[in-house]
Scaffold this motif. Structure first.
Motif, PDB file in Angstrom:
ATOM      1  N   THR A   1       0.828  -1.201   0.000  1.00 33.13           N
ATOM      2  CA  THR A   1       0.000   0.000   0.000  1.00 33.13           C
ATOM      3  C   THR A   1       0.867   1.257   0.000  1.00 33.13           C
ATOM      4  O   THR A   1       0.593   2.217  -0.743  1.00 33.13           O
ATOM      5  CB  THR A   1      -0.926   0.006   1.226  1.00 33.13           C
ATOM      6  N   ALA A   2       1.910   1.264   0.822  1.00 36.15           N
ATOM      7  CA  ALA A   2       2.799   2.425   0.877  1.00 36.15           C
ATOM      8  C   ALA A   2       3.501   2.644  -0.460  1.00 36.15           C
ATOM      9  O   ALA A   2       3.582   3.778  -0.963  1.00 36.15           O
ATOM     10  CB  ALA A   2       3.827   2.239   1.991  1.00 36.15           C
ATOM     11  N   ALA A   3       4.009   1.557  -1.043  1.00 37.39           N
ATOM     12  CA  ALA A   3       4.655   1.673  -2.353  1.00 37.39           C
ATOM     13  C   ALA A   3       3.651   2.131  -3.407  1.00 37.39           C
ATOM     14  O   ALA A   3       3.976   2.935  -4.289  1.00 37.39           O
ATOM     15  CB  ALA A   3       5.269   0.328  -2.755  1.00 37.39           C
ATOM     16  N   GLY A   4       2.402   1.634  -3.301  1.00 34.58           N
ATOM     17  CA  GLY A   4       1.370   2.027  -4.251  1.00 34.58           C
ATOM     18  C   GLY A   4       1.029   3.501  -4.176  1.00 34.58           C
ATOM     19  O   GLY A   4       0.742   4.139  -5.195  1.00 34.58           O
ATOM     20  N   THR A   5       1.067   4.064  -2.979  1.00 31.58           N
ATOM     21  CA  THR A   5       0.798   5.492  -2.831  1.00 31.58           C
ATOM     22  C   THR A   5       1.819   6.317  -3.611  1.00 31.58           C
ATOM     23  O   THR A   5       1.472   7.255  -4.335  1.00 31.58           O
ATOM     24  CB  THR A   5       0.828   5.896  -1.347  1.00 31.58           C
ATOM     25  N   VAL A   6       3.098   5.959  -3.460  1.00 30.97           N
ATOM     26  CA  VAL A   6       4.161   6.663  -4.194  1.00 30.97           C
ATOM     27  C   VAL A   6       4.023   6.436  -5.686  1.00 30.97           C
ATOM     28  O   VAL A   6       4.103   7.377  -6.500  1.00 30.97           O
ATOM     29  CB  VAL A   6       5.543   6.183  -3.700  1.00 30.97           C
ATOM     30  N   LEU A   7       3.792   5.180  -6.076  1.00 30.53           N
ATOM     31  CA  LEU A   7       3.728   4.829  -7.491  1.00 30.53           C
ATOM     32  C   LEU A   7       2.554   5.525  -8.187  1.00 30.53           C
ATOM     33  O   LEU A   7       2.707   6.100  -9.262  1.00 30.53           O
ATOM     34  CB  LEU A   7       3.620   3.315  -7.617  1.00 30.53           C
TER      35      LEU A   7
ATOM     36  N   LEU B   1       2.379 -14.539  -7.039  1.00 31.64           N
ATOM     37  CA  LEU B   1       1.412 -13.501  -7.396  1.00 31.64           C
ATOM     38  C   LEU B   1       1.863 -12.100  -7.003  1.00 31.64           C
ATOM     39  O   LEU B   1       1.828 -11.171  -7.813  1.00 31.64           O
ATOM     40  CB  LEU B   1       0.061 -13.813  -6.728  1.00 31.64           C
ATOM     41  N   LEU B   2       2.284 -11.933  -5.752  1.00 32.69           N
ATOM     42  CA  LEU B   2       2.625 -10.589  -5.293  1.00 32.69           C
ATOM     43  C   LEU B   2       3.902 -10.092  -5.948  1.00 32.69           C
ATOM     44  O   LEU B   2       4.021  -8.906  -6.289  1.00 32.69           O
ATOM     45  CB  LEU B   2       2.769 -10.567  -3.767  1.00 32.69           C
ATOM     46  N   THR B   3       4.865 -10.976  -6.144  1.00 32.96           N
ATOM     47  CA  THR B   3       6.100 -10.587  -6.821  1.00 32.96           C
ATOM     48  C   THR B   3       5.818 -10.105  -8.236  1.00 32.96           C
ATOM     49  O   THR B   3       6.357  -9.083  -8.685  1.00 32.96           O
ATOM     50  CB  THR B   3       7.082 -11.774  -6.862  1.00 32.96           C
ATOM     51  N   VAL B   4       4.959 -10.832  -8.940  1.00 30.08           N
ATOM     52  CA  VAL B   4       4.588 -10.439 -10.302  1.00 30.08           C
ATOM     53  C   VAL B   4       3.860  -9.101 -10.295  1.00 30.08           C
ATOM     54  O   VAL B   4       4.118  -8.228 -11.133  1.00 30.08           O
ATOM     55  CB  VAL B   4       3.704 -11.532 -10.950  1.00 30.08           C
ATOM     56  N   ALA B   5       2.959  -8.902  -9.327  1.00 31.04           N
ATOM     57  CA  ALA B   5       2.216  -7.641  -9.252  1.00 31.04           C
ATOM     58  C   ALA B   5       3.160  -6.454  -9.070  1.00 31.04           C
ATOM     59  O   ALA B   5       3.015  -5.414  -9.736  1.00 31.04           O
ATOM     60  CB  ALA B   5       1.209  -7.698  -8.097  1.00 31.04           C
ATOM     61  N   ILE B   6       4.134  -6.595  -8.184  1.00 26.95           N
ATOM     62  CA  ILE B   6       5.065  -5.493  -7.918  1.00 26.95           C
ATOM     63  C   ILE B   6       5.953  -5.227  -9.129  1.00 26.95           C
ATOM     64  O   ILE B   6       6.134  -4.076  -9.552  1.00 26.95           O
ATOM     65  CB  ILE B   6       5.916  -5.816  -6.680  1.00 26.95           C
ATOM     66  N   ALA B   7       6.526  -6.301  -9.689  1.00 28.02           N
ATOM     67  CA  ALA B   7       7.432  -6.135 -10.829  1.00 28.02           C
ATOM     68  C   ALA B   7       6.704  -5.553 -12.037  1.00 28.02           C
ATOM     69  O   ALA B   7       7.228  -4.668 -12.727  1.00 28.02           O
ATOM     70  CB  ALA B   7       8.064  -7.483 -11.180  1.00 28.02           C
ATOM     71  N   ALA B   8       5.494  -6.037 -12.298  1.00 30.14           N
ATOM     72  CA  ALA B   8       4.749  -5.551 -13.467  1.00 30.14           C
ATOM     73  C   ALA B   8       4.383  -4.085 -13.330  1.00 30.14           C
ATOM     74  O   ALA B   8       4.350  -3.341 -14.325  1.00 30.14           O
ATOM     75  CB  ALA B   8       3.496  -6.399 -13.668  1.00 30.14           C
ATOM     76  N   SER B   9       4.122  -3.628 -12.109  1.00 33.03           N
ATOM     77  CA  SER B   9       3.760  -2.218 -11.920  1.00 33.03           C
ATOM     78  C   SER B   9       4.904  -1.287 -12.285  1.00 33.03           C
ATOM     79  O   SER B   9       4.688  -0.111 -12.619  1.00 33.03           O
ATOM     80  CB  SER B   9       3.319  -1.973 -10.474  1.00 33.03           C
TER      81      SER B   9
ATOM     82  N   LEU C   1      10.842   7.508  -9.305  1.00 39.54           N
ATOM     83  CA  LEU C   1      10.057   7.144  -8.120  1.00 39.54           C
ATOM     84  C   LEU C   1       9.299   5.840  -8.337  1.00 39.54           C
ATOM     85  O   LEU C   1       9.207   5.002  -7.433  1.00 39.54           O
ATOM     86  CB  LEU C   1       9.074   8.267  -7.783  1.00 39.54           C
ATOM     87  N   ILE C   2       8.752   5.657  -9.533  1.00 41.08           N
ATOM     88  CA  ILE C   2       8.038   4.409  -9.831  1.00 41.08           C
ATOM     89  C   ILE C   2       8.992   3.222  -9.764  1.00 41.08           C
ATOM     90  O   ILE C   2       8.694   2.194  -9.143  1.00 41.08           O
ATOM     91  CB  ILE C   2       7.368   4.497 -11.215  1.00 41.08           C
ATOM     92  N   GLY C   3      10.141   3.365 -10.393  1.00 42.98           N
ATOM     93  CA  GLY C   3      11.121   2.282 -10.352  1.00 42.98           C
ATOM     94  C   GLY C   3      11.613   1.999  -8.943  1.00 42.98           C
ATOM     95  O   GLY C   3      11.746   0.837  -8.538  1.00 42.98           O
ATOM     96  N   ALA C   4      11.863   3.067  -8.167  1.00 42.13           N
ATOM     97  CA  ALA C   4      12.357   2.890  -6.799  1.00 42.13           C
ATOM     98  C   ALA C   4      11.306   2.245  -5.908  1.00 42.13           C
ATOM     99  O   ALA C   4      11.618   1.374  -5.083  1.00 42.13           O
ATOM    100  CB  ALA C   4      12.780   4.242  -6.230  1.00 42.13           C
ATOM    101  N   ALA C   5      10.035   2.658  -6.056  1.00 39.20           N
ATOM    102  CA  ALA C   5       8.964   2.083  -5.240  1.00 39.20           C
ATOM    103  C   ALA C   5       8.829   0.594  -5.499  1.00 39.20           C
ATOM    104  O   ALA C   5       8.689  -0.209  -4.563  1.00 39.20           O
ATOM    105  CB  ALA C   5       7.643   2.792  -5.537  1.00 39.20           C
ATOM    106  N   ALA C   6       8.889   0.199  -6.779  1.00 42.45           N
ATOM    107  CA  ALA C   6       8.785  -1.226  -7.111  1.00 42.45           C
ATOM    108  C   ALA C   6       9.998  -2.000  -6.592  1.00 42.45           C
ATOM    109  O   ALA C   6       9.861  -3.086  -6.012  1.00 42.45           O
ATOM    110  CB  ALA C   6       8.644  -1.399  -8.619  1.00 42.45           C
ATOM    111  N   ALA C   7      11.197  -1.423  -6.773  1.00 43.98           N
ATOM    112  CA  ALA C   7      12.413  -2.122  -6.344  1.00 43.98           C
ATOM    113  C   ALA C   7      12.456  -2.290  -4.829  1.00 43.98           C
ATOM    114  O   ALA C   7      12.797  -3.372  -4.318  1.00 43.98           O
ATOM    115  CB  ALA C   7      13.643  -1.352  -6.829  1.00 43.98           C
ATOM    116  N   LEU C   8      12.120  -1.257  -4.086  1.00 42.35           N
ATOM    117  CA  LEU C   8      12.128  -1.350  -2.622  1.00 42.35           C
ATOM    118  C   LEU C   8      11.071  -2.332  -2.121  1.00 42.35           C
ATOM    119  O   LEU C   8      11.303  -3.059  -1.150  1.00 42.35           O
ATOM    120  CB  LEU C   8      11.905   0.034  -2.012  1.00 42.35           C
TER     121      LEU C   8
END
Length: 417
Positions: free
Chosen positions: A230-236, A288-296, A387-394
């Motif tokens: 959720t926190a990463a999604g807010t930034v993204l 599932l969650l790994t794919v969701a984060i990487a794809a975003s 920021l999008i790349g950093a949020a996904a990577a973190l």
């Protein structure tokens, strides 16, 4: 393990479940109206003499309730029948859009009355969004949730490709009132269909409202994978809205052929969303969650292409890939959420997650307005892409992320702690 009799009665596809077909039908009908609504809303403001300030006020009043009342919507979704909540929410939205259509058609619309109707529609959405999230898991067997989530997104994504163009024709030929009236009718039909689901109240939410709220927050915070996503999604989301929705048209006007080229970019992104849905109908990833984060992370591609001043021939495929990545991320995330959060908690968990992402809307626009005073458009676009790349990577560095994987039908549904 399941018995042979139990296996034989399990549907091979969610479309064999009558309740799910009803749910998809409601989604499809509602999508045809919702695709036209933003354009009709904008021109209803313009037709009564409003400018950018009036439109901004209307958009703000429709967004605020989805943040303020979303937690309440999540609490209700875990305490009462979700089908009844969906019925009432769609009925309220139908009344709001119908009232707006009448006031626009009769020439009595004002900025205040349009904003009031938008506030009512936003309030309706704050109750239907958490209820819909949990309703799918009540209707569809766990092993078919990903396919169900993809099928639910298919109508909206298909309509999104042609809807704005059709809406523009309707508004230009007949005025905004007719498009708004159609939106109201689709909400009303969807309300009737959703009431027919007759879903029972979730089991487990029997404590007081405050106790349920405290328990919900404790459950949300105890799931590290949930609050970090959720926190990463807010930034993204903030970076995406700022870069693509706000700065994108401005960059297109200054460095490309203006509205024509930006329309092609938007069409490429919408086509990517539709393609991503089709991918999810066939591909069933385990993590599932790994794919969701990487794809975003693919959302950074068109922002980087615009910032780098690449030709349109490179911006278009970048927008297409961003659309594919976003839809894959949404379907994978929704499936992971439904499989790893107990049904009786899904309304509240969905609300907490939704508030986090919706806070990104005003945050992204505010930060961008401040940043453009210090940097040029290209600099801000590079920052948004970064920021999008950093949020996904973190987010991928969170160990619990790799334990939120696909559950089979024989596995016990457990919340990942």
């Amino acid at each position: 393990m399941r018995t042979a009799a139990e296996t034989s009665t399990t549907p091979r596809t969610p479309l064999r479940v009558a309740a799910f077909r009803r749910f998809v039908s409601a989604s499809l009908i509602s999508a045809t109206g919702s695709a036209m609504a933003p354009l009709a809303l904008a021109y209803s403001v313009i037709e009564q003499g409003g400018g950018a300030g009036s439109l901004g006020l209307v958009l703000t009043t429709s967004t605020v309730p989805t943040i303020v009342f979303l937690i309440a919507g999540g609490l209700f979704a875990d305490r009462v029948s979700r089908s009844r909540l969906l019925f009432l929410g769609n009925l309220l939205a139908a009344g709001a859009q119908g009232t707006l259509a009448v006031t626009v058609a009769t020439g009595h619309a004002t900025t205040a009355s349009i904003a009031a109707c938008g506030f009512a529609s936003g309030t309706a959405a704050s109750f239907t969004v958490p209820a819909a999230q949990g309703a799918v898991a009540q209707i569809v067997p766990a092993e078919h949730l990903q396919q169900a989530n993809a099928l639910l997104r298919l109508p909206g994504n298909a309509v999104r490709v042609l809807g704005p163009a059709v809406g523009g024709i309707v508004v230009a030929a007949s005025g905004a009132a007719w498009a708004l009236a159609w939106d109201a009718c689709t909400f009303a039909v969807a309300a009737v269909l959703l009431l027919g689901l007759r879903l029972g109240a979730p089991v487990g939410a029997t404590a007081g409202v405050l106790a349920d709220l405290r328990a919900g927050w404790t459950g949300f915070w105890s799931r590290t994978w949930l609050w970090t996503y959720t926190a990463a999604g807010t930034v993204l989301v903030a970076a995406w809205l700022a870069g693509f929705q706000l700065l994108g048209p401005l960059v297109a006007a200054r460095h490309y052929a203006g509205a024509r080229d930006w329309g092609l970019v938007q069409a490429a992104f919408a086509s990517g969303l539709l393609a991503g849905t089709l991918v999810c109908l066939r591909w069933r990833p385990y993590r599932l969650l790994t794919v969701a984060i990487a794809a975003s992370g693919a959302l950074a591609l068109p922002l980087a292409a615009l910032a780098w001043d690449r030709p349109l021939s490179l911006v278009l495929p970048a927008a297409l890939l961003a659309g594919i990545g976003l839809d894959v991320a949404i379907v994978a995330w929704t499936t992971a959420f439904q499989q790893h959060v107990p049904p009786a908690e899904q309304g509240r968990m969905s609300a907490f997650n939704g508030v986090g992402e919706r806070l990104a809307i005003p945050l992204g626009y505010l930060v961008t307005a401040l940043a453009t005073r210090a940097w040029d458009d290209q600099g801000v676009l590079w920052a948004c892409a970064g920021l999008i790349g950093a949020a996904a990577a973190l987010n991928l560095c969170v160990p619990q992320t790799y334990r939120v994987n696909r559950l089979t039908g024989d596995e016990r549904l457990e919340a990942t702690g």
